[in-house]
Write a protein that holds these residues in place. Structure first.
Motif, PDB file in Angstrom:
ATOM      1  N   THR A  99       0.796  -1.236   0.000  1.00 51.55           N
ATOM      2  CA  THR A  99       0.000   0.000   0.000  1.00 51.55           C
ATOM      3  C   THR A  99       0.825   1.280   0.000  1.00 51.55           C
ATOM      4  O   THR A  99       0.244   2.360  -0.126  1.00 51.55           O
ATOM      5  CB  THR A  99      -0.926   0.031   1.238  1.00 51.55           C
TER       6      THR A  99
ATOM      7  N   ALA B  36      -3.212   4.917   0.601  1.00 47.87           N
ATOM      8  CA  ALA B  36      -4.300   4.354   1.400  1.00 47.87           C
ATOM      9  C   ALA B  36      -3.963   4.403   2.879  1.00 47.87           C
ATOM     10  O   ALA B  36      -2.805   4.247   3.282  1.00 47.87           O
ATOM     11  CB  ALA B  36      -4.568   2.911   0.971  1.00 47.87           C
ATOM     12  N   GLU B  37      -4.982   4.616   3.677  1.00 47.77           N
ATOM     13  CA  GLU B  37      -4.794   4.617   5.127  1.00 47.77           C
ATOM     14  C   GLU B  37      -4.406   3.212   5.597  1.00 47.77           C
ATOM     15  O   GLU B  37      -4.916   2.204   5.098  1.00 47.77           O
ATOM     16  CB  GLU B  37      -6.088   5.049   5.824  1.00 47.77           C
TER      17      GLU B  37
ATOM     18  N   ALA C 207      -4.375   0.931   9.007  1.00 47.12           N
ATOM     19  CA  ALA C 207      -4.898   0.856  10.369  1.00 47.12           C
ATOM     20  C   ALA C 207      -4.826  -0.596  10.828  1.00 47.12           C
ATOM     21  O   ALA C 207      -5.811  -1.342  10.748  1.00 47.12           O
ATOM     22  CB  ALA C 207      -6.324   1.383  10.428  1.00 47.12           C
TER      23      ALA C 207
ATOM     24  N   ARG D 137      -0.574   2.712  12.425  1.00 49.53           N
ATOM     25  CA  ARG D 137      -1.615   3.641  11.988  1.00 49.53           C
ATOM     26  C   ARG D 137      -0.954   4.746  11.165  1.00 49.53           C
ATOM     27  O   ARG D 137      -0.120   5.501  11.671  1.00 49.53           O
ATOM     28  CB  ARG D 137      -2.343   4.229  13.195  1.00 49.53           C
ATOM     29  N   MET D 138      -1.345   4.842   9.907  1.00 54.06           N
ATOM     30  CA  MET D 138      -0.754   5.833   9.010  1.00 54.06           C
ATOM     31  C   MET D 138      -1.836   6.456   8.140  1.00 54.06           C
ATOM     32  O   MET D 138      -2.637   5.743   7.534  1.00 54.06           O
ATOM     33  CB  MET D 138       0.317   5.182   8.113  1.00 54.06           C
ATOM     34  N   ARG D 139      -1.837   7.783   8.077  1.00 54.43           N
ATOM     35  CA  ARG D 139      -2.723   8.509   7.172  1.00 54.43           C
ATOM     36  C   ARG D 139      -1.897   9.565   6.462  1.00 54.43           C
ATOM     37  O   ARG D 139      -1.019  10.197   7.046  1.00 54.43           O
ATOM     38  CB  ARG D 139      -3.859   9.171   7.948  1.00 54.43           C
ATOM     39  N   GLY D 140      -2.176   9.750   5.182  1.00 52.67           N
ATOM     40  CA  GLY D 140      -1.522  10.809   4.437  1.00 52.67           C
ATOM     41  C   GLY D 140      -0.128  10.451   3.950  1.00 52.67           C
ATOM     42  O   GLY D 140       0.609  11.335   3.502  1.00 52.67           O
ATOM     43  N   TYR D 141       0.231   9.166   4.005  1.00 53.15           N
ATOM     44  CA  TYR D 141       1.551   8.757   3.508  1.00 53.15           C
ATOM     45  C   TYR D 141       1.401   8.134   2.130  1.00 53.15           C
ATOM     46  O   TYR D 141       0.588   7.235   1.928  1.00 53.15           O
ATOM     47  CB  TYR D 141       2.182   7.721   4.445  1.00 53.15           C
TER      48      TYR D 141
END
Length: 344
Positions: A125, A130-131, A133, A142-146
């Motif tokens: 991913t 994609a987020e 979680a 937990r990763m968002r915005g990468y």
């Protein structure tokens, strides 16, 4: 069987040269350890020095890096090697993780399962944005915005697991692309104790077959025309491992409990773990290593046929001078070239 190799060198430059020689001799994988050097940095160096042979870590410590760092390093080495990288992971022991690296150890099987899950998920991913979680006891992620702004060579880099006990061995069978043995692993030990656990792990995964798992036997190898020289060179390796009491069941399985106790007693009397060769019996060497003349060692390697898929040869190092290690390594490289020209 595939013949693979774990080189030795006093410098990265020497390791790179030995890797080139091993590639020319027919090795299919070059394996690098992690203790006195970083496994991933060494693997990157050898990737630049070779053209055909695969480059693997045997092993990189799984819990002393974050899964994301391990995943990124693997992607970089795979790009550098043009898709030739194999990520070999192991847990190490609790003391090494907690005292040396200040890393969490926990329950190693659960910790390893989450680590491998995170690495593979990140590979799949990381370029999509994609987020992520992922929950877990040891490695929640937990990763968002990468979003990695450039592509990856592969999202399915093979992951091999080193394992010795039954729980970790079953896990390797279930989630690994390969299994890597301890440096001392006899054909009988592999056949009677290891393979049944690997197959039990494989059976837990729908559609997975034994042929989907690369079983790699690590074998300390000592070749010399004079058998006494070969035995002397390798005895220090056996003594080093025999000095560790937690290997009692392993030595007991081979009927070597009394011989191991003699080594432990010598260690307690003040002999350094690298200098126990004189306390090692010839029987221990014969059972646990590939030692002897070229013909004898070739026969020992052939003894893994039908059990192992790959044999990882490495020179003895404990208690030897650099010159002695080089001489032992040169003998192995010469033997490998002979084997590559045969139909082992």
């Amino acid at each position: 069987m595939r013949i693979t190799f774990a080189p030795w060198g006093e410098s990265l430059g020497e390791l790179m040269e030995v890797a080139r020689r091993a590639e020319a001799a027919g090795a299919e994988v070059i394996w690098v350890p992690e203790l006195h050097r970083s496994a991933t940095v060494t693997a990157a160096a050898l990737a630049t020095a070779t053209r055909r042979v695969r480059i693997g870590t045997a092993i990189a410590l799984a819990f002393t890096r974050s899964p994301m760092t391990t995943a990124l390093e693997a992607l970089d080495i795979d790009e550098l090697s043009d898709g030739r990288f194999v990520l070999g992971l192991g847990t190490g022991v609790r003391r090494l993780n907690e005292d040396w690296h200040n890393a969490r150890f926990g329950k190693p099987s659960g910790h390893m399962r989450e680590t491998v899950r995170n690495i593979r998920h990140f590979w799949e991913t990381c370029t999509t944005g994609a987020e992520i979680a992922l929950t877990g006891e040891y490695e929640p992620m937990r990763m968002r915005g990468y979003a990695r702004p450039f592509g990856v060579r592969r999202t399915d880099i093979p992951i091999y697991l080193a394992a010795m006990g039954p729980v970790m061995t079953r896990l390797a069978g279930a989630i690994g692309d390969g299994w890597i043995s301890h440096e001392l692993c006899s054909p009988r030990y592999l056949d009677e104790l290891v393979l049944p656990e690997l197959e039990a792990g494989i059976a837990r995964v729908e559609g997975k077959r034994r042929a989907d798992l690369d079983v790699v036997v690590s074998a300390c190898c000592s070749v010399a025309d004079d058998r006494r020289t070969a035995v002397r060179r390798v005895s220090g390796v056996v003594g080093f491992y025999a000095s560790v009491r937690t290997y009692a069941d392993f030595f007991g399985f081979h009927g070597l409990a009394d011989q191991q106790r003699a080594v432990v007693d010598a260690f307690r009397q003040g002999r350094g773990a690298d200098y126990l060769a004189g306390s090692v019996s010839p029987e221990m060497v014969d059972v646990l290593t590939m030692t002897g003349t070229r013909d004898q060692v070739a026969e020992r390697i052939a003894g893994y046929a039908g059990k192992a898929d790959s044999v990882k040869l490495s020179p003895p190092t404990h208690g030897l001078t650099a010159a002695e290690i080089r001489a032992a390594q040169n003998e192995i490289l010469s033997l490998m070239a002979d084997i590559a020209g045969s139909t082992l």
